[in-house]
Motif scaffolding. Sequence first.
Motif, PDB file in Angstrom:
ATOM      1  N   THR A 263      -4.715  11.539   3.703  1.00 15.14           N
ATOM      2  CA  THR A 263      -3.718  10.638   3.146  1.00 15.14           C
ATOM      3  C   THR A 263      -4.402   9.779   2.097  1.00 15.14           C
ATOM      4  O   THR A 263      -5.444   9.183   2.362  1.00 15.14           O
ATOM      5  CB  THR A 263      -3.099   9.746   4.232  1.00 15.14           C
ATOM      6  N   LEU A 264      -3.820   9.714   0.899  1.00  9.57           N
ATOM      7  CA  LEU A 264      -4.338   8.881  -0.176  1.00  9.57           C
ATOM      8  C   LEU A 264      -3.578   7.565  -0.202  1.00  9.57           C
ATOM      9  O   LEU A 264      -2.446   7.492   0.286  1.00  9.57           O
ATOM     10  CB  LEU A 264      -4.218   9.598  -1.519  1.00  9.57           C
ATOM     11  N   GLU A 265      -4.196   6.555  -0.773  1.00  3.75           N
ATOM     12  CA  GLU A 265      -3.583   5.229  -0.775  1.00  3.75           C
ATOM     13  C   GLU A 265      -3.847   4.517  -2.096  1.00  3.75           C
ATOM     14  O   GLU A 265      -4.963   4.534  -2.604  1.00  3.75           O
ATOM     15  CB  GLU A 265      -4.177   4.429   0.377  1.00  3.75           C
ATOM     16  N   ALA A 266      -2.802   3.913  -2.648  1.00  2.00           N
ATOM     17  CA  ALA A 266      -2.908   3.057  -3.832  1.00  2.00           C
ATOM     18  C   ALA A 266      -2.374   1.690  -3.446  1.00  2.00           C
ATOM     19  O   ALA A 266      -1.361   1.589  -2.745  1.00  2.00           O
ATOM     20  CB  ALA A 266      -2.112   3.632  -4.993  1.00  2.00           C
ATOM     21  N   GLU A 267      -3.050   0.639  -3.890  1.00  2.00           N
ATOM     22  CA  GLU A 267      -2.635  -0.716  -3.515  1.00  2.00           C
ATOM     23  C   GLU A 267      -2.059  -1.445  -4.721  1.00  2.00           C
ATOM     24  O   GLU A 267      -2.624  -1.409  -5.807  1.00  2.00           O
ATOM     25  CB  GLU A 267      -3.810  -1.504  -2.942  1.00  2.00           C
ATOM     26  N   PHE A 268      -0.928  -2.106  -4.493  1.00  2.00           N
ATOM     27  CA  PHE A 268      -0.216  -2.843  -5.533  1.00  2.00           C
ATOM     28  C   PHE A 268       0.087  -4.247  -5.033  1.00  2.00           C
ATOM     29  O   PHE A 268       0.034  -4.521  -3.835  1.00  2.00           O
ATOM     30  CB  PHE A 268       1.107  -2.140  -5.870  1.00  2.00           C
ATOM     31  N   ARG A 269       0.456  -5.108  -5.940  1.00  2.00           N
ATOM     32  CA  ARG A 269       0.912  -6.473  -5.617  1.00  2.00           C
ATOM     33  C   ARG A 269       2.306  -6.641  -6.215  1.00  2.00           C
ATOM     34  O   ARG A 269       2.613  -6.112  -7.288  1.00  2.00           O
ATOM     35  CB  ARG A 269      -0.018  -7.518  -6.214  1.00  2.00           C
ATOM     36  N   TYR A 270       3.117  -7.429  -5.527  1.00  2.00           N
ATOM     37  CA  TYR A 270       4.466  -7.733  -6.013  1.00  2.00           C
ATOM     38  C   TYR A 270       4.814  -9.162  -5.632  1.00  2.00           C
ATOM     39  O   TYR A 270       4.510  -9.597  -4.516  1.00  2.00           O
ATOM     40  CB  TYR A 270       5.492  -6.777  -5.411  1.00  2.00           C
ATOM     41  N   ALA A 271       5.441  -9.888  -6.541  1.00  2.00           N
ATOM     42  CA  ALA A 271       5.888 -11.249  -6.252  1.00  2.00           C
ATOM     43  C   ALA A 271       7.113 -11.565  -7.079  1.00  2.00           C
ATOM     44  O   ALA A 271       7.224 -11.140  -8.233  1.00  2.00           O
ATOM     45  CB  ALA A 271       4.787 -12.250  -6.561  1.00  2.00           C
ATOM     46  N   HIS A 272       8.043 -12.323  -6.498  1.00  2.00           N
ATOM     47  CA  HIS A 272       9.170 -12.860  -7.240  1.00  2.00           C
ATOM     48  C   HIS A 272       8.698 -14.074  -8.030  1.00  2.00           C
ATOM     49  O   HIS A 272       7.877 -14.848  -7.549  1.00  2.00           O
ATOM     50  CB  HIS A 272      10.296 -13.316  -6.303  1.00  2.00           C
ATOM     51  N   HIS A 273       9.222 -14.256  -9.223  1.00  2.00           N
ATOM     52  CA  HIS A 273       8.865 -15.422 -10.032  1.00  2.00           C
ATOM     53  C   HIS A 273      10.102 -16.224 -10.369  1.00  2.00           C
ATOM     54  O   HIS A 273      11.160 -15.748 -10.408  1.00  2.00           O
ATOM     55  CB  HIS A 273       8.192 -15.013 -11.328  1.00  2.00           C
TER      56      HIS A 273
ATOM     57  N   ARG B  90       0.859  -1.186   0.000  1.00  2.00           N
ATOM     58  CA  ARG B  90       0.000   0.000   0.000  1.00  2.00           C
ATOM     59  C   ARG B  90       0.892   1.232   0.000  1.00  2.00           C
ATOM     60  O   ARG B  90       1.648   1.450   0.949  1.00  2.00           O
ATOM     61  CB  ARG B  90      -0.912   0.010   1.211  1.00  2.00           C
ATOM     62  N   LEU B  91       0.806   2.003  -1.069  1.00  2.00           N
ATOM     63  CA  LEU B  91       1.536   3.261  -1.180  1.00  2.00           C
ATOM     64  C   LEU B  91       0.649   4.343  -0.572  1.00  2.00           C
ATOM     65  O   LEU B  91      -0.478   4.551  -1.017  1.00  2.00           O
ATOM     66  CB  LEU B  91       1.837   3.566  -2.648  1.00  2.00           C
ATOM     67  N   GLN B  92       1.137   4.996   0.468  1.00  2.00           N
ATOM     68  CA  GLN B  92       0.381   6.024   1.167  1.00  2.00           C
ATOM     69  C   GLN B  92       1.084   7.358   0.974  1.00  2.00           C
ATOM     70  O   GLN B  92       2.295   7.450   1.172  1.00  2.00           O
ATOM     71  CB  GLN B  92       0.296   5.690   2.658  1.00  2.00           C
ATOM     72  N   PHE B  93       0.319   8.381   0.570  1.00  4.85           N
ATOM     73  CA  PHE B  93       0.943   9.680   0.319  1.00  4.85           C
ATOM     74  C   PHE B  93      -0.007  10.813   0.672  1.00  4.85           C
ATOM     75  O   PHE B  93      -1.221  10.696   0.565  1.00  4.85           O
ATOM     76  CB  PHE B  93       1.417   9.794  -1.129  1.00  4.85           C
ATOM     77  N   ARG B  94       0.590  11.900   1.137  1.00  2.71           N
ATOM     78  CA  ARG B  94      -0.154  13.103   1.496  1.00  2.71           C
ATOM     79  C   ARG B  94       0.658  14.311   1.065  1.00  2.71           C
ATOM     80  O   ARG B  94       1.826  14.453   1.440  1.00  2.71           O
ATOM     81  CB  ARG B  94      -0.422  13.147   3.002  1.00  2.71           C
ATOM     82  N   ARG B  95       0.032  15.152   0.252  1.00  2.00           N
ATOM     83  CA  ARG B  95       0.690  16.378  -0.184  1.00  2.00           C
ATOM     84  C   ARG B  95       0.794  17.357   0.971  1.00  2.00           C
ATOM     85  O   ARG B  95      -0.048  17.374   1.876  1.00  2.00           O
ATOM     86  CB  ARG B  95      -0.080  17.026  -1.327  1.00  2.00           C
ATOM     87  N   SER B  96       1.817  18.185   0.926  1.00  2.00           N
ATOM     88  CA  SER B  96       1.999  19.221   1.932  1.00  2.00           C
ATOM     89  C   SER B  96       0.749  20.102   1.962  1.00  2.00           C
ATOM     90  O   SER B  96       0.274  20.534   0.917  1.00  2.00           O
ATOM     91  CB  SER B  96       3.239  20.049   1.580  1.00  2.00           C
ATOM     92  N   GLY B  97       0.198  20.321   3.139  1.00  2.00           N
ATOM     93  CA  GLY B  97      -0.989  21.154   3.286  1.00  2.00           C
ATOM     94  C   GLY B  97      -2.294  20.399   3.188  1.00  2.00           C
ATOM     95  O   GLY B  97      -3.349  20.938   3.520  1.00  2.00           O
ATOM     96  N   ASP B  98      -2.284  19.162   2.722  1.00  2.00           N
ATOM     97  CA  ASP B  98      -3.499  18.355   2.642  1.00  2.00           C
ATOM     98  C   ASP B  98      -3.704  17.591   3.947  1.00  2.00           C
ATOM     99  O   ASP B  98      -2.750  17.094   4.534  1.00  2.00           O
ATOM    100  CB  ASP B  98      -3.431  17.335   1.497  1.00  2.00           C
ATOM    101  N   ALA B  99      -4.958  17.472   4.354  1.00  2.00           N
ATOM    102  CA  ALA B  99      -5.267  16.726   5.572  1.00  2.00           C
ATOM    103  C   ALA B  99      -5.426  15.238   5.299  1.00  2.00           C
ATOM    104  O   ALA B  99      -5.181  14.415   6.168  1.00  2.00           O
ATOM    105  CB  ALA B  99      -6.544  17.274   6.204  1.00  2.00           C
TER     106      ALA B  99
END
Length: 128
Positions: free
Chosen positions: A118-128, A107-116
């Motif tokens: 926090t936004l979140e984008a979800e990803f998956r990762y695996a070794h193959h 889960r990538l969590q980010f908040r811009r300066s001055g924003d109350a």
Amino acid sequence: MATCFAPVSAEEIFQRETVDGIVAWLQVTPSQPHSSTMTEESDHRVVALLKEQATGRPIEDASVAVEVARKGRVATHWPLAPSIHGADPAYVGQVPMAGRGTAYRIRLQFRRSGDAQTLEAEFRYAHH
């Protein structure tokens, strides 16, 4: 919350999600090559790029972190530091992850300066 993708391997460069007008790219690569039988944890480089969807302008003023979790495990929180990736402003960090055959939810969590909010984008990762 963003839609999940199928797990990707290190050979795939960036995954992309759009959240509330922000395009987030995430790349995870092993810091050292893994052998085909390696299961112990080693550092992985995590790179996040953030851009405004409408203008394409990079976002350089955010607080950024990732929550990384294996199936059945509690997520661990890792802050990402401002950096440069190629010519783009980026957020980068090192995260310990296991080798081949291990899938992760990131889960990538980010908040811009001055924003109350926090936004979140979800990803998956695996070794193959």
